[in-house]
Motif scaffolding. Structure first.
Motif, PDB file in Angstrom:
ATOM      1  N   ARG A 136       0.908  -1.230  -0.056  1.00  0.00           N
ATOM      2  CA  ARG A 136      -0.045   0.034  -0.049  1.00  0.00           C
ATOM      3  C   ARG A 136       0.738   0.953  -0.097  1.00  0.00           C
ATOM      4  NH1 ARG A 136      -3.055  -1.051   4.423  1.00  0.00           N
ATOM      5  NH2 ARG A 136      -4.792  -2.055   3.226  1.00  0.00           N
ATOM      6  N   GLU A 150      -7.857  -2.436  -4.745  1.00  0.00           N
ATOM      7  CA  GLU A 150      -7.377  -3.157  -3.704  1.00  0.00           C
ATOM      8  C   GLU A 150      -8.428  -4.432  -3.514  1.00  0.00           C
ATOM      9  OE1 GLU A 150      -5.736  -2.874   0.912  1.00  0.00           O
ATOM     10  OE2 GLU A 150      -5.706  -1.156  -0.455  1.00  0.00           O
ATOM     11  N   LYS A 151      -9.627  -4.082  -3.256  1.00  0.00           N
ATOM     12  CA  LYS A 151     -10.805  -5.155  -2.938  1.00  0.00           C
ATOM     13  C   LYS A 151     -10.744  -6.204  -3.850  1.00  0.00           C
ATOM     14  CE  LYS A 151     -15.353  -4.893  -1.610  1.00  0.00           C
ATOM     15  NZ  LYS A 151     -16.638  -4.777  -2.603  1.00  0.00           N
ATOM     16  N   LYS A 194      -6.870  -8.155  -3.747  1.00  0.00           N
ATOM     17  CA  LYS A 194      -6.465  -8.851  -2.673  1.00  0.00           C
ATOM     18  C   LYS A 194      -7.226 -10.508  -2.524  1.00  0.00           C
ATOM     19  CE  LYS A 194      -9.731  -7.469   0.837  1.00  0.00           C
ATOM     20  NZ  LYS A 194     -10.147  -6.800   2.350  1.00  0.00           N
ATOM     21  N   ILE A 198      -4.462 -12.758  -3.447  1.00  0.00           N
ATOM     22  CA  ILE A 198      -3.147 -12.914  -2.450  1.00  0.00           C
ATOM     23  C   ILE A 198      -3.773 -13.763  -1.172  1.00  0.00           C
ATOM     24  CG2 ILE A 198      -1.738 -11.459  -0.938  1.00  0.00           C
ATOM     25  CD1 ILE A 198      -2.711  -9.016  -2.576  1.00  0.00           C
ATOM     26  N   ASN A 201      -4.804 -12.200   1.670  1.00  0.00           N
ATOM     27  CA  ASN A 201      -5.544 -11.719   1.715  1.00  0.00           C
ATOM     28  C   ASN A 201      -5.821 -10.061   2.096  1.00  0.00           C
ATOM     29  OD1 ASN A 201      -8.591 -11.301   0.808  1.00  0.00           O
ATOM     30  ND2 ASN A 201      -9.344 -11.764   2.901  1.00  0.00           N
ATOM     31  N   ARG A 202      -4.627  -9.571   1.757  1.00  0.00           N
ATOM     32  CA  ARG A 202      -4.604  -8.073   2.065  1.00  0.00           C
ATOM     33  C   ARG A 202      -3.255  -7.578   1.290  1.00  0.00           C
ATOM     34  NH1 ARG A 202      -0.126  -6.962   5.703  1.00  0.00           N
ATOM     35  NH2 ARG A 202       0.446  -8.634   6.984  1.00  0.00           N
ATOM     36  N   PHE A 203      -3.292  -6.216   0.925  1.00  0.00           N
ATOM     37  CA  PHE A 203      -1.903  -5.649   0.656  1.00  0.00           C
ATOM     38  C   PHE A 203      -1.000  -5.546   1.790  1.00  0.00           C
ATOM     39  CE2 PHE A 203      -3.027  -3.093  -3.491  1.00  0.00           C
ATOM     40  CZ  PHE A 203      -3.681  -4.040  -4.292  1.00  0.00           C
TER      41      PHE A 203
END
Length: 247
Positions: A192, A201-202, A205, A208, A211-213
């Protein structure tokens, strides 16, 4: 002979991951931080103020990493003014993106990205390496990207630049290991920063596993470790920090 003042140079150190690295090195090490920036002096000054606020010490150095003569003259002038100093840590962080599909990519979008990332690594590191070799100790840390490892569509230029630095990291590490100088690369995934501010981002992710940056500070902790004596036996490595997106 008096003890040399020891510096850590971070290129593109005024914002984003670069700023986080400057702050983390100031927190974790005894180094005085040399914050390189190209044009955004106020952001660089903010980074310097933030370092002083936490009790660290820093100064600014302005140059465009892609301009070889400018890099040389600014670093030479700096060494002239700081005869008792050694830049012991080099963090090659400066980079730009000019994304677009390859078939429509303009030569200037190819050249400017290669020039900043890949030639920037050469211009800065090549100019400082002689002093590190004589000093017989140093840390070179190259900021690369998941794009340089797996390639990212729409980023052929950026992937090529970062892939080039990855190969250079492995080669240079072998050349200078005997002098106690390590060379490593850190490959962030989605972090980020201003650079990823435009991304969805939503949506992204979901790709990933974590499940997040990531946060810039998380990358900075890794760089700080590689810059320390604790990482003395790690060289020629590319360390991924990407939440499992490419593992």
């Amino acid at each position: 002979m008096s003890e040399k003042k020891k510096f850590a140079l971070v290129t593109g150190g005024s914002r984003g991951i670069g700023k986080a690295i400057c702050l983390q090195l100031a927190r974790d090490t005894e180094y005085k931080i040399l914050i390189n920036y190209q044009s955004n002096e106020s952001a660089a000054q903010e980074t310097l103020n933030a370092i002083e606020k936490i009790g660290g010490s820093a100064e600014l150095i302005q140059f465009n990493v892609g301009e070889a003569e400018e890099v040389q003259s600014k670093l030479d002038n700096w060494h002239e003014d700081n005869k008792e100093a050694i830049i012991e840590v080099i963090v090659n962080n400066a980079g730009i993106t000019k994304d677009g599909m390859f078939m429509w990519m303009k030569p200037e979008d190819w050249n400017s990205v290669i020039n900043t990332s890949l030639n920037g690594f050469f211009n800065v590191t090549n100019h400082l390496i002689q002093k590190l070799l004589v000093h017989k100790y140093g840390r070179i840390i190259n900021m690369v990207s998941v794009s340089g490892l797996k390639g990212t569509p729409g980023q052929t230029n950026y992937s090529a630049a970062k892939g080039g630095i990855i190969a250079a990291t492995k080669a240079l590490a072998q050349e200078i290991a005997k002098r106690n100088i390590t060379v490593n690369a850190v490959a962030p995934g989605f972090i980020r920063t201003d650079m990823t501010g435009e991304l969805d981002e939503k949506e992204l992710k979901k790709m990933i596993p974590l499940n997040r940056f990531g946060e810039a500070e998380e990358v900075a902790h890794l760089v700080s470790f590689l810059a320390s004596r604790k990482a003395s036996y790690i060289t020629g490595e590319v360390i991924n920090i990407n939440g499992g997106i490419y593992s």
